[in-house]
Design a protein around this motif. Structure first.
Motif, PDB file in Angstrom:
ATOM      1  N   ASP A 102      10.166  11.857   0.525  1.00 44.59           N
ATOM      2  CA  ASP A 102      10.831  11.458  -0.739  1.00 44.59           C
ATOM      3  C   ASP A 102       9.946  10.506  -1.545  1.00 44.59           C
ATOM      4  O   ASP A 102       8.725  10.553  -1.469  1.00 44.59           O
ATOM      5  CB  ASP A 102      12.172  10.778  -0.407  1.00 44.59           C
ATOM      6  CG  ASP A 102      13.221  11.808  -0.001  1.00 44.59           C
ATOM      7  OD1 ASP A 102      14.200  11.433   0.684  1.00 44.59           O
ATOM      8  OD2 ASP A 102      13.043  12.999  -0.347  1.00 44.59           O
ATOM      9  N   GLN A 103      10.617   9.597  -2.267  1.00 41.95           N
ATOM     10  CA  GLN A 103       9.879   8.699  -3.164  1.00 41.95           C
ATOM     11  C   GLN A 103       9.179   7.590  -2.399  1.00 41.95           C
ATOM     12  O   GLN A 103       9.677   7.097  -1.386  1.00 41.95           O
ATOM     13  CB  GLN A 103      10.861   8.074  -4.181  1.00 41.95           C
ATOM     14  CG  GLN A 103      11.483   9.060  -5.153  1.00 41.95           C
ATOM     15  CD  GLN A 103      10.457   9.815  -5.977  1.00 41.95           C
ATOM     16  OE1 GLN A 103       9.352   9.309  -6.240  1.00 41.95           O
ATOM     17  NE2 GLN A 103      10.800  11.026  -6.365  1.00 41.95           N
ATOM     18  N   TYR A 104       8.044   7.200  -2.916  1.00 44.64           N
ATOM     19  CA  TYR A 104       7.310   6.025  -2.436  1.00 44.64           C
ATOM     20  C   TYR A 104       6.416   5.571  -3.581  1.00 44.64           C
ATOM     21  O   TYR A 104       6.288   6.278  -4.597  1.00 44.64           O
ATOM     22  CB  TYR A 104       6.495   6.329  -1.167  1.00 44.64           C
ATOM     23  CG  TYR A 104       5.344   7.301  -1.359  1.00 44.64           C
ATOM     24  CD1 TYR A 104       5.575   8.676  -1.410  1.00 44.64           C
ATOM     25  CD2 TYR A 104       4.038   6.850  -1.498  1.00 44.64           C
ATOM     26  CE1 TYR A 104       4.531   9.562  -1.591  1.00 44.64           C
ATOM     27  CE2 TYR A 104       2.981   7.736  -1.678  1.00 44.64           C
ATOM     28  CZ  TYR A 104       3.228   9.098  -1.711  1.00 44.64           C
ATOM     29  OH  TYR A 104       2.188   9.977  -1.908  1.00 44.64           O
ATOM     30  N   ALA A 105       5.834   4.397  -3.435  1.00 48.91           N
ATOM     31  CA  ALA A 105       4.984   3.883  -4.530  1.00 48.91           C
ATOM     32  C   ALA A 105       3.831   3.080  -3.946  1.00 48.91           C
ATOM     33  O   ALA A 105       3.975   2.439  -2.909  1.00 48.91           O
ATOM     34  CB  ALA A 105       5.818   2.994  -5.462  1.00 48.91           C
ATOM     35  N   ILE A 106       2.699   3.137  -4.616  1.00 47.71           N
ATOM     36  CA  ILE A 106       1.603   2.199  -4.306  1.00 47.71           C
ATOM     37  C   ILE A 106       1.718   1.124  -5.373  1.00 47.71           C
ATOM     38  O   ILE A 106       1.618   1.431  -6.574  1.00 47.71           O
ATOM     39  CB  ILE A 106       0.232   2.886  -4.344  1.00 47.71           C
ATOM     40  CG1 ILE A 106       0.146   3.961  -3.241  1.00 47.71           C
ATOM     41  CG2 ILE A 106      -0.875   1.864  -4.114  1.00 47.71           C
ATOM     42  CD1 ILE A 106       0.112   5.355  -3.729  1.00 47.71           C
ATOM     43  N   PRO A 151       0.783  -1.225   0.000  1.00 45.42           N
ATOM     44  CA  PRO A 151       0.000   0.000   0.000  1.00 45.42           C
ATOM     45  C   PRO A 151       0.818   1.280   0.000  1.00 45.42           C
ATOM     46  O   PRO A 151       0.414   2.281  -0.569  1.00 45.42           O
ATOM     47  CB  PRO A 151      -0.854  -0.113   1.272  1.00 45.42           C
ATOM     48  CG  PRO A 151      -0.121  -1.070   2.151  1.00 45.42           C
ATOM     49  CD  PRO A 151       0.588  -2.014   1.229  1.00 45.42           C
ATOM     50  N   ILE A 152       1.946   1.241   0.691  1.00 46.52           N
ATOM     51  CA  ILE A 152       2.994   2.251   0.503  1.00 46.52           C
ATOM     52  C   ILE A 152       4.309   1.483   0.514  1.00 46.52           C
ATOM     53  O   ILE A 152       4.704   0.945   1.551  1.00 46.52           O
ATOM     54  CB  ILE A 152       3.016   3.328   1.611  1.00 46.52           C
ATOM     55  CG1 ILE A 152       1.748   4.180   1.587  1.00 46.52           C
ATOM     56  CG2 ILE A 152       4.261   4.214   1.433  1.00 46.52           C
ATOM     57  CD1 ILE A 152       1.774   5.386   2.521  1.00 46.52           C
ATOM     58  N   ASP A 153       4.931   1.419  -0.649  1.00 45.28           N
ATOM     59  CA  ASP A 153       6.272   0.829  -0.688  1.00 45.28           C
ATOM     60  C   ASP A 153       7.259   1.989  -0.552  1.00 45.28           C
ATOM     61  O   ASP A 153       7.187   2.961  -1.294  1.00 45.28           O
ATOM     62  CB  ASP A 153       6.492   0.087  -2.011  1.00 45.28           C
ATOM     63  CG  ASP A 153       7.849  -0.602  -2.005  1.00 45.28           C
ATOM     64  OD1 ASP A 153       8.227  -1.153  -0.953  1.00 45.28           O
ATOM     65  OD2 ASP A 153       8.550  -0.579  -3.029  1.00 45.28           O
ATOM     66  N   GLY A 154       8.132   1.849   0.455  1.00 49.07           N
ATOM     67  CA  GLY A 154       9.025   2.976   0.736  1.00 49.07           C
ATOM     68  C   GLY A 154       8.428   3.888   1.791  1.00 49.07           C
ATOM     69  O   GLY A 154       8.476   5.114   1.667  1.00 49.07           O
ATOM     70  N   THR A 155       7.915   3.287   2.850  1.00 51.22           N
ATOM     71  CA  THR A 155       7.321   4.096   3.936  1.00 51.22           C
ATOM     72  C   THR A 155       8.358   5.057   4.512  1.00 51.22           C
ATOM     73  O   THR A 155       8.047   6.198   4.858  1.00 51.22           O
ATOM     74  CB  THR A 155       6.755   3.194   5.046  1.00 51.22           C
ATOM     75  OG1 THR A 155       5.739   2.354   4.482  1.00 51.22           O
ATOM     76  CG2 THR A 155       6.146   3.998   6.175  1.00 51.22           C
ATOM     77  N   GLN A 167       9.682   0.944  -5.178  1.00 52.68           N
ATOM     78  CA  GLN A 167       9.677   0.351  -6.521  1.00 52.68           C
ATOM     79  C   GLN A 167       9.638   1.427  -7.606  1.00 52.68           C
ATOM     80  O   GLN A 167       9.617   1.111  -8.786  1.00 52.68           O
ATOM     81  CB  GLN A 167       8.497  -0.608  -6.658  1.00 52.68           C
ATOM     82  CG  GLN A 167       8.641  -1.837  -5.758  1.00 52.68           C
ATOM     83  CD  GLN A 167       7.460  -2.777  -5.859  1.00 52.68           C
ATOM     84  OE1 GLN A 167       7.204  -3.383  -6.876  1.00 52.68           O
ATOM     85  NE2 GLN A 167       6.743  -2.914  -4.756  1.00 52.68           N
ATOM     86  N   ALA A 168       9.673   2.682  -7.209  1.00 52.08           N
ATOM     87  CA  ALA A 168       9.831   3.751  -8.217  1.00 52.08           C
ATOM     88  C   ALA A 168      11.099   3.487  -9.025  1.00 52.08           C
ATOM     89  O   ALA A 168      11.193   3.858 -10.199  1.00 52.08           O
ATOM     90  CB  ALA A 168       9.897   5.112  -7.526  1.00 52.08           C
ATOM     91  N   LYS A 169      12.029   2.775  -8.395  1.00 53.56           N
ATOM     92  CA  LYS A 169      13.278   2.415  -9.105  1.00 53.56           C
ATOM     93  C   LYS A 169      12.978   1.536 -10.312  1.00 53.56           C
ATOM     94  O   LYS A 169      13.554   1.710 -11.387  1.00 53.56           O
ATOM     95  CB  LYS A 169      14.214   1.658  -8.154  1.00 53.56           C
ATOM     96  CG  LYS A 169      14.776   2.503  -7.031  1.00 53.56           C
ATOM     97  CD  LYS A 169      15.819   1.770  -6.249  1.00 53.56           C
ATOM     98  CE  LYS A 169      15.234   0.837  -5.191  1.00 53.56           C
ATOM     99  NZ  LYS A 169      14.444   1.471  -4.150  1.00 53.56           N
ATOM    100  N   TYR A 170      12.056   0.583 -10.134  1.00 53.31           N
ATOM    101  CA  TYR A 170      11.678  -0.284 -11.266  1.00 53.31           C
ATOM    102  C   TYR A 170      11.041   0.557 -12.379  1.00 53.31           C
ATOM    103  O   TYR A 170      11.310   0.366 -13.569  1.00 53.31           O
ATOM    104  CB  TYR A 170      10.664  -1.348 -10.821  1.00 53.31           C
ATOM    105  CG  TYR A 170      11.232  -2.551 -10.090  1.00 53.31           C
ATOM    106  CD1 TYR A 170      10.909  -2.792  -8.758  1.00 53.31           C
ATOM    107  CD2 TYR A 170      12.047  -3.477 -10.741  1.00 53.31           C
ATOM    108  CE1 TYR A 170      11.412  -3.919  -8.090  1.00 53.31           C
ATOM    109  CE2 TYR A 170      12.541  -4.605 -10.088  1.00 53.31           C
ATOM    110  CZ  TYR A 170      12.212  -4.816  -8.753  1.00 53.31           C
ATOM    111  OH  TYR A 170      12.694  -5.937  -8.090  1.00 53.31           O
TER     112      TYR A 170
END
Ligand SMILES: Nc1ncnc2c1ncn2[C@@H]1O[C@H](COP(=O)(O)O)[C@@H](OP(=O)(O)O)[C@H]1O
Ligand SMILES: [Mg+2]
Ligand SMILES: [Mg+2]
Ligand SMILES: [Mg+2]
Length: 419
Positions: A213-217, A202-206, A325-328
């Motif tokens: 900064d960066q995070y992703a759903i 639900p939040i990757d990179g809490t 996973q913004a890196k992906y």
């Protein structure tokens, strides 16, 4: 610590046994009482009676490529992560230190992690094609929220979720606190090799979320053990390339939504709504010109090993370290050439940390494997059993990358246990 209430949004400072609630969330806006949604059973803990109201702006209709066998699931998934992103942005915008719990594994979780999970589960249930059993493998559960002292944070999550639903206007669901707990536990599925399973972070990179900064759903669909669909909402990722600018670029629209379906390629569009653009990994074939992504958090990846791999490859550029996973997504659209992730000993990767990101990269023409070159196996339940770490790059660089990885691991092991 006394609460200080300020207008509609009160800033309450409460300390309690299992977490510190530093900030309460906007109270439910009394102007828009929700209305009953016919498809939810009246007995459901979600629904309570309320008068109908005009239908305000709905989330934009999600685009879906023609001939996509999972088109309906893709549209539902995009809508789900876009709504969850709105909730997360509303919290991150004025986050002081939101209601932060620390879980038994000491990792942080915020009201937004819980709220995002609830909204994704709701939208999937409302929009995805009905299947004989709804299966969601998600990171969060309600255990900490059912403990004494969790009343305030549960109240905040309930307000946050109901407020987001009312503002969006797509549904007239009003979650009770019990309904919130039930909805979080929708994500308890163990997944596995047969049937369909949604997989959600639900939040990757809490940690990145808390840092601003960066995070992703990150939401993926596994069908008979294979990832067939993935979406990544990256609210803080510029729509333009982040290249080697150490994870940021100025002047770009911010908020990217990556999506991919097996056999249909990968795309990116703006989170606010724009025509999807096909994306592909970079075509760099000389590692000297390559750059690599890795975790921002040194605790999440052995930076000595990744720098030794980069050195063996002849990579000149410094690592681009960003959360989640913004890196992906950045790799899939060619912002960088390589992603290296080597968790410290004893850490077991979870499927929700990689399912969506990996298909976005592979459908963009990239390759994602473990340190031995094996594909990641998402059919074994909530964890990924893999060799040492995860590497991702384009087809041209993968052979030399694998060689450098194996040499670097061998050297590290020899140095750790000289004969
Ligand atoms: N010791 C560790 N090693 C590797 N990954 C870890 C870790 N501790 C936590 N993580 C995972 O790393 C994820 C973030 O990935 P990244 O390092 O690329 O930002 C976290 O996701 P959450 O933030 O969803 O908990 C968490 O699951
Ligand atoms: Mg976590
Ligand atoms: Mg994660
Ligand atoms: Mg998470």
């Amino acid at each position: 610590m006394a609460a200080a209430r300020v207008g509609l949004t009160s800033h309450a400072l409460h300390a309690s046994s299992s977490f510190t609630l530093v900030r309460r969330l906007p109270l439910l806006n009394p102007r828009y009482p929700p209305r009953i949604l016919p498809t939810y059973p009246r007995s459901s803990p979600y629904v309570s009676a309320a008068p109908a109201r005009p239908r305000p702006r709905r989330l934009r209709a999600m685009s879906q490529p023609a001939g996509n066998p999972y088109a309906a699931e893709l549209a539902a998934a995009k809508k789900a992560v876009a709504l969850a992103a709105r909730l997360c942005q509303s919290v991150q915008q004025d986050i002081l230190q939101s209601g932060v719990q620390s879980k038994p594994d000491k990792s942080p979780v915020t009201v937004a992690d819980y709220g995002s999970q609830i909204l994704v589960s709701l939208v999937l249930k409302m929009e995805a094609p009905p299947s004989d059993s709804f299966s969601l493998v998600a990171e969060e559960d309600s255990e900490e929220l059912r403990k004494d002292g969790a009343e305030e944070i549960l109240e905040s999550i309930t307000e946050l979720v109901n407020e987001t639903i009312v503002d969006d206007g797509s549904y007239s669901i009003f979650f009770s606190k019990e309904g919130i707990l039930t909805a979080i536990d929708d994500g308890k599925s163990e997944g596995g090799p047969s049937g369909q399973h949604w997989v959600l972070d639900p939040i990757d990179g809490t940690k990145g979320f808390l840092r601003g900064d960066q995070y992703a759903i990150a939401l993926a669909l596994i069908d008979e053990g294979k990832v067939v669909l993935g979406v990544l909402a990256c609210p803080n990722l510029p729509l333009g390339s982040i290249g080697n600018l150490n994870g940021s670029s100025s002047g770009d629209q911010v908020g990217a939504l990556f999506s991919a379906t097996i056999g249909c390629g990968a795309e990116v569009e703006s989170l606010q709504g724009s025509p999807p653009q096909k994306i592909s990994v970079c075509s760099i074939d000389n590692p000297v010109n390559a750059s690599f992504f890795e975790s921002y958090e040194a605790a999440h990846s052995m930076q000595d090993l990744t720098s030794s791999i980069a050195e063996k490859l002849g990579v000149q550029a410094p690592p681009v370290r960003i959360d989640s996973q913004a890196k992906y997504g950045a790799l899939a659209r060619g912002d960088g050439a390589i992603y290296l992730r080597f968790p410290h000993k004893g850490y077991r990767e979870k499927i929700w940390d990689h399912a969506a990101g990996s298909i976005v990269v592979t459908e963009a023409g990239g390759v994602v494997t473990d340190a031995s070159g094996n594909d990641l196996d998402f059919s074994k339940g909530r964890f990924l059993d893999l060799d040492t770490g995860i590497i991702a790059t384009n087809k041209q660089l993968m052979p030399s990358l694998l060689k450098a990885v194996q040499e670097a691991i061998k050297e590290k092991n020899q140095a750790a246990s000289p004969l």
